[in-house]
Design a protein around this motif. Structure first.
Motif, mmCIF file in Angstrom:
data_model
loop_
_atom_site.group_PDB
_atom_site.id
_atom_site.type_symbol
_atom_site.label_atom_id
_atom_site.label_comp_id
_atom_site.label_asym_id
_atom_site.label_seq_id
_atom_site.Cartn_x
_atom_site.Cartn_y
_atom_site.Cartn_z
ATOM 1 N N GLY A 19 0.789 -1.230 0.000
ATOM 2 C CA GLY A 19 0.000 0.000 0.000
ATOM 3 C C GLY A 19 0.815 1.271 0.000
ATOM 4 O O GLY A 19 0.244 2.370 0.048
ATOM 5 N N ALA A 20 2.137 1.167 -0.064
ATOM 6 C CA ALA A 20 2.993 2.356 -0.018
ATOM 7 C C ALA A 20 2.888 3.166 -1.310
ATOM 8 O O ALA A 20 2.585 2.636 -2.380
ATOM 9 C CB ALA A 20 4.446 1.958 0.219
ATOM 10 N N THR A 21 3.146 4.458 -1.187
ATOM 11 C CA THR A 21 3.315 5.316 -2.354
ATOM 12 C C THR A 21 4.807 5.446 -2.615
ATOM 13 O O THR A 21 5.558 5.878 -1.743
ATOM 14 C CB THR A 21 2.696 6.707 -2.124
ATOM 15 N N VAL A 22 5.222 5.049 -3.815
ATOM 16 C CA VAL A 22 6.636 4.991 -4.164
ATOM 17 C C VAL A 22 6.900 5.932 -5.334
ATOM 18 O O VAL A 22 6.311 5.782 -6.408
ATOM 19 C CB VAL A 22 7.062 3.554 -4.523
ATOM 20 N N LEU A 23 7.790 6.883 -5.135
ATOM 21 C CA LEU A 23 8.210 7.799 -6.185
ATOM 22 C C LEU A 23 9.409 7.183 -6.893
ATOM 23 O O LEU A 23 10.380 6.796 -6.245
ATOM 24 C CB LEU A 23 8.591 9.154 -5.597
ATOM 25 N N VAL A 24 9.358 7.104 -8.218
ATOM 26 C CA VAL A 24 10.403 6.430 -8.982
ATOM 27 C C VAL A 24 10.992 7.392 -10.001
ATOM 28 O O VAL A 24 10.286 7.882 -10.887
ATOM 29 C CB VAL A 24 9.852 5.171 -9.690
ATOM 30 N N HIS A 148 -2.689 19.750 -6.428
ATOM 31 C CA HIS A 148 -2.244 19.394 -5.082
ATOM 32 C C HIS A 148 -0.809 18.851 -5.113
ATOM 33 O O HIS A 148 -0.364 18.299 -6.115
ATOM 34 C CB HIS A 148 -3.176 18.344 -4.477
ATOM 35 N N PRO A 149 -0.090 18.968 -4.009
ATOM 36 C CA PRO A 149 1.273 18.429 -3.957
ATOM 37 C C PRO A 149 1.269 16.908 -3.992
ATOM 38 O O PRO A 149 0.273 16.259 -3.654
ATOM 39 C CB PRO A 149 1.811 18.950 -2.616
ATOM 40 N N LEU A 150 2.400 16.351 -4.413
ATOM 41 C CA LEU A 150 2.602 14.903 -4.393
ATOM 42 C C LEU A 150 3.700 14.571 -3.390
ATOM 43 O O LEU A 150 4.775 15.172 -3.405
ATOM 44 C CB LEU A 150 3.040 14.398 -5.775
ATOM 45 N N ARG A 151 3.426 13.594 -2.532
ATOM 46 C CA ARG A 151 4.416 13.127 -1.564
ATOM 47 C C ARG A 151 4.434 11.604 -1.589
ATOM 48 O O ARG A 151 3.467 10.965 -2.008
ATOM 49 C CB ARG A 151 4.086 13.627 -0.157
ATOM 50 N N GLY A 152 5.522 11.022 -1.139
ATOM 51 C CA GLY A 152 5.639 9.575 -1.148
ATOM 52 C C GLY A 152 6.096 9.023 0.184
ATOM 53 O O GLY A 152 6.727 9.726 0.974
ATOM 54 N N ASP A 153 5.773 7.771 0.426
ATOM 55 C CA ASP A 153 6.348 7.078 1.580
ATOM 56 C C ASP A 153 7.818 6.777 1.328
ATOM 57 O O ASP A 153 8.653 6.865 2.237
ATOM 58 C CB ASP A 153 5.584 5.772 1.835
ATOM 59 N N PHE A 154 8.125 6.421 0.067
ATOM 60 C CA PHE A 154 9.491 6.104 -0.334
ATOM 61 C C PHE A 154 9.767 6.732 -1.690
ATOM 62 O O PHE A 154 8.853 6.925 -2.488
ATOM 63 C CB PHE A 154 9.701 4.588 -0.444
ATOM 64 N N ALA A 155 11.024 7.025 -1.946
ATOM 65 C CA ALA A 155 11.482 7.364 -3.292
ATOM 66 C C ALA A 155 12.585 6.386 -3.654
ATOM 67 O O ALA A 155 13.471 6.109 -2.839
ATOM 68 C CB ALA A 155 11.995 8.792 -3.354
ATOM 69 N N GLY A 178 14.872 12.937 -9.927
ATOM 70 C CA GLY A 178 15.487 12.465 -8.699
ATOM 71 C C GLY A 178 15.541 13.470 -7.568
ATOM 72 O O GLY A 178 15.137 13.170 -6.432
ATOM 73 N N PRO A 179 16.026 14.699 -7.807
ATOM 74 C CA PRO A 179 16.153 15.660 -6.709
ATOM 75 C C PRO A 179 14.830 15.988 -6.022
ATOM 76 O O PRO A 179 14.751 16.010 -4.789
ATOM 77 C CB PRO A 179 16.760 16.886 -7.394
ATOM 78 N N VAL A 180 13.765 16.244 -6.801
ATOM 79 C CA VAL A 180 12.492 16.604 -6.167
ATOM 80 C C VAL A 180 11.853 15.395 -5.495
ATOM 81 O O VAL A 180 11.144 15.538 -4.496
ATOM 82 C CB VAL A 180 11.511 17.257 -7.173
ATOM 83 N N MET A 181 12.100 14.190 -6.018
ATOM 84 C CA MET A 181 11.546 13.001 -5.379
ATOM 85 C C MET A 181 12.224 12.722 -4.047
ATOM 86 O O MET A 181 11.561 12.300 -3.084
ATOM 87 C CB MET A 181 11.658 11.795 -6.319
ATOM 88 N N CYS A 182 13.530 12.949 -3.973
ATOM 89 C CA CYS A 182 14.210 12.800 -2.677
ATOM 90 C C CYS A 182 13.610 13.738 -1.641
ATOM 91 O O CYS A 182 13.461 13.379 -0.466
ATOM 92 C CB CYS A 182 15.703 13.086 -2.837
ATOM 93 N N ARG A 186 9.217 10.438 2.415
ATOM 94 C CA ARG A 186 9.630 10.246 3.809
ATOM 95 C C ARG A 186 10.984 9.548 3.878
ATOM 96 O O ARG A 186 11.807 9.852 4.743
ATOM 97 C CB ARG A 186 8.580 9.417 4.557
ATOM 98 N N LYS A 187 11.209 8.582 2.976
ATOM 99 C CA LYS A 187 12.486 7.883 2.916
ATOM 100 C C LYS A 187 12.927 7.809 1.465
ATOM 101 O O LYS A 187 12.226 7.226 0.634
ATOM 102 C CB LYS A 187 12.382 6.456 3.476
ATOM 103 N N ALA A 188 14.082 8.378 1.160
ATOM 104 C CA ALA A 188 14.650 8.281 -0.180
ATOM 105 C C ALA A 188 15.730 7.207 -0.175
ATOM 106 O O ALA A 188 16.670 7.260 0.613
ATOM 107 C CB ALA A 188 15.224 9.618 -0.625
ATOM 108 N N VAL A 189 15.566 6.236 -1.066
ATOM 109 C CA VAL A 189 16.516 5.134 -1.220
ATOM 110 C C VAL A 189 17.185 5.316 -2.580
ATOM 111 O O VAL A 189 16.500 5.363 -3.605
ATOM 112 C CB VAL A 189 15.804 3.775 -1.142
ATOM 113 N N VAL A 190 18.513 5.402 -2.597
ATOM 114 C CA VAL A 190 19.226 5.807 -3.803
ATOM 115 C C VAL A 190 20.265 4.760 -4.190
ATOM 116 O O VAL A 190 21.052 4.317 -3.348
ATOM 117 C CB VAL A 190 19.923 7.166 -3.597
#
Length: 236
Positions: A19-24, A148-155, A178-182, A186-190
């Motif tokens: 159910g997470a929102t993931v920014l890719v 509206h803004p977009l936010r993620g649980d993870f990027a 990449g920069p705006v998704m980080c 809440r957590k950016a994984v790179v």
């Protein structure tokens, strides 16, 4: 000592939950973190909302995640690129929801999410079906749509190089989202191709400061650990 590097792509995505929102990140395959996405396929999280410019290509990375039925909803600008059969089939069969967002609007919604803004008005999409159900306003004689803004649980992001504090530099067009998704997650994984010693990256060239990065993993030819002879004053 702060060291955000983690030992494997599997460990890097282990806490992504159903159910997470993931920014890719990525524009086509440029800047798409394929190794992290493949690890997420193996990890098994499902019912995901994915925010990405496109829907992946061929049968790796994001395309594989969609083909496996793990993505419930895709928010993207360009889902029908070259070899985007996984998305096309899933959408035709009603197995995935899709929200189309113009590319500049997508980037600005992510930036607004990262900056803590409540949204913005843009003339893009005014008077089209993409504005249906959204607040509109005429400003200086020109129609605008409220987004509206977009936010993620993870990027999940791909960068060229990073140091153990999480400071990042990117390669050319692979920089894209990449920069705006980080910032917006809440957590950016790179994933990076090169691990650099602390202080080796030119501060003027750092695009994403480490404060926006939760963890890094090194993949590819540059995956050897950085030299241990970092200056003593840099250790923390």
């Amino acid at each position: 000592m702060i060291d955000k590097f983690i030992e494997s792509v599997e460990a890097a995505v282990a806490d992504i939950h159903d159910g997470a929102t993931v920014l890719v990140s990525g524009f086509g395959l440029a800047g798409q973190p394929v190794e992290l996405l493949d690890a997420l396929c193996r990890q098994g999280a499902r019912d995901l909302t994915v925010v990405c410019n496109n829907s992946g290509s061929h049968d790796g990375g994001l395309a594989r995640l969609i083909r496996l039925g793990r993505v419930r909803r895709l928010i993207a600008s360009y889902p029908r690129g070259a070899e985007a059969g996984a998305f096309e089939q899933a959408y035709a069969e009603g197995r995935i929801e899709f929200e189309c967002v113009p590319q500049g609007t997508l980037a600005e919604r992510l930036r607004a999410g990262g900056a803590g803004l409540g949204g913005f008005f843009t003339p893009t999409a005014y008077g089209t079906r993409l504005a249906d159900g959204k607040e509109t306003r005429v400003i200086d004689g020109r129609g605008h749509v409220f987004e509206h803004p977009l936010r993620g649980d993870f990027a999940l992001v791909k960068a060229l190089a990073g140091d153990r504090w999480g400071n990042l530099v990117y390669r050319k067009a692979a920089r894209n989202f990449g920069p705006v998704m980080c910032m917006a997650a809440r957590k950016a994984v790179v994933q990076v191709a090169q691990r650099r010693a602390l202080g080796e990256l030119d501060p003027e060239a750092i695009v994403t400061p480490g404060i926006f990065v939760a963890r890094l993993v090194c993949v590819g030819a540059g995956s050897a650990p950085a030299s241990v002879d970092e200056p003593a004053e840099a250790l923390a």
